[in-house]
Design a protein around this motif. Structure first.
Motif: not given
Length: 291
Positions: A59-62, A226-231
């Motif tokens: 959560e902190i990284k997010d 890996a899931d960076g596209r959402k950002y």
């Protein structure tokens, strides 16, 4: 109500609380004592209490990624206007995060110029952090070095070889080929990041990303991931370089050695220097990725 004026209760800032007569300075960074702990000590405390640190850390990284993305457009604009080389620009931010009674993290502030105190606990954390930051940045000896000095540097550092600094490895001027490719990317043309379509600038961007990642020990790379596209979909203005790096991460992130082998082959073929001025090319033909 009787405690409403007690700033030491309601404000967690170290610069305020250190003035409290009951404040205990932590002089033994590897132990759970005092009123200020390192992150590692907090994780040890959580482990002792049976608390899973991983969801909290995710959560902190997010929070960190989303905060940076909030300023992505102005940062990108100023960078493109003022920075003439990809070699000479980096930024260290300090994030203050508060955990509430449910261990939910909340962003308090972002420090543009984080304080690097000299107290024992701060030095215990900051000295290692700064050393690793400089390793990630990959500073070069930028002045010309004669063969005698090169031999001495190799002997004193244990390096296998010495590659002269060439500012063209970091130049921001784009070739006509690169500009045309980025126009095609903006139009949504597929297959532009296939290995046989990589331009010299593409390869140099990927080289630097892999070299930076190789130097990480305590740092964690948040983007690409890996899931960076959402950002990336949250960015006001899409970035060609970010899209390139995200594509590379999705293809080679789980097998980074394969990706580095590809980059090594492209370097041996001289792809990364094809847009260099001819007189400079000799200096970088032996460029290799760190293993």
């Amino acid at each position: 109500e009787e405690d409403i004026q007690d700033k030491f209760i309601h404000l967690t800032n170290y610069s305020i609380n250190k003035r409290n007569e009951d404040f205990e300075f932590n002089e033994t960074p590897e132990e759970l004592n005092g009123h200020k702990w390192s992150l590692n000590m907090l994780w040890k405390h959580f482990e002792k209490e049976g608390i899973n640190k991983f969801p909290i850390w995710e959560e902190i990284k997010d929070i960190v990624v989303k905060t940076i993305l909030c300023g992505h457009l102005p940062i990108k604009t100023v960078f493109e206007e003022d920075v003439k080389s990809d070699y000479n620009c980096y930024k260290l931010f300090g994030f203050d995060v508060l955990l509430d009674e449910s261990l939910k993290p909340w962003l308090l502030e972002v420090n543009n110029f984080p304080t690097l105190n000299h107290k024992s606990l701060d030095r215990h954390v900051n000295e290692v952090m700064i050393a690793e930051m400089f390793n990630i940045l990959g500073f070069h000896i930028t002045e010309p070095i004669n063969d005698k000095k090169k031999a001495a540097i190799i002997d004193n550092t244990g390096l296998d070889s010495f590659v002269d600094f060439d500012p063209q490895m970091y130049m921001r001027k784009k070739s006509n080929e690169q500009l045309e490719k980025e126009e095609d990317w903006a139009k949504g043309k597929p297959g532009l990041f296939d290995e046989d379509k990589l331009t010299p600038l593409d390869v140099r961007i990927l080289i630097r990303a892999e070299e930076e990642l190789e130097q990480t020990v305590n740092f964690t790379r948040l983007l690409p991931c890996a899931d960076g596209r959402k950002y990336l979909d949250c960015c006001q203005v899409p970035s060609y370089s970010d899209s390139l790096l995200q594509h590379w991460e999705e293809k080679h992130g789980y097998e980074s050695s394969q990706g580095r082998e590809v980059l090594g082959r492209l370097c041996r073929e001289g792809v990364h220097t094809k847009d260099f001025v001819e007189k400079k090319k000799k200096k970088v033909t032996n460029f290799v990725l760190k293993k």
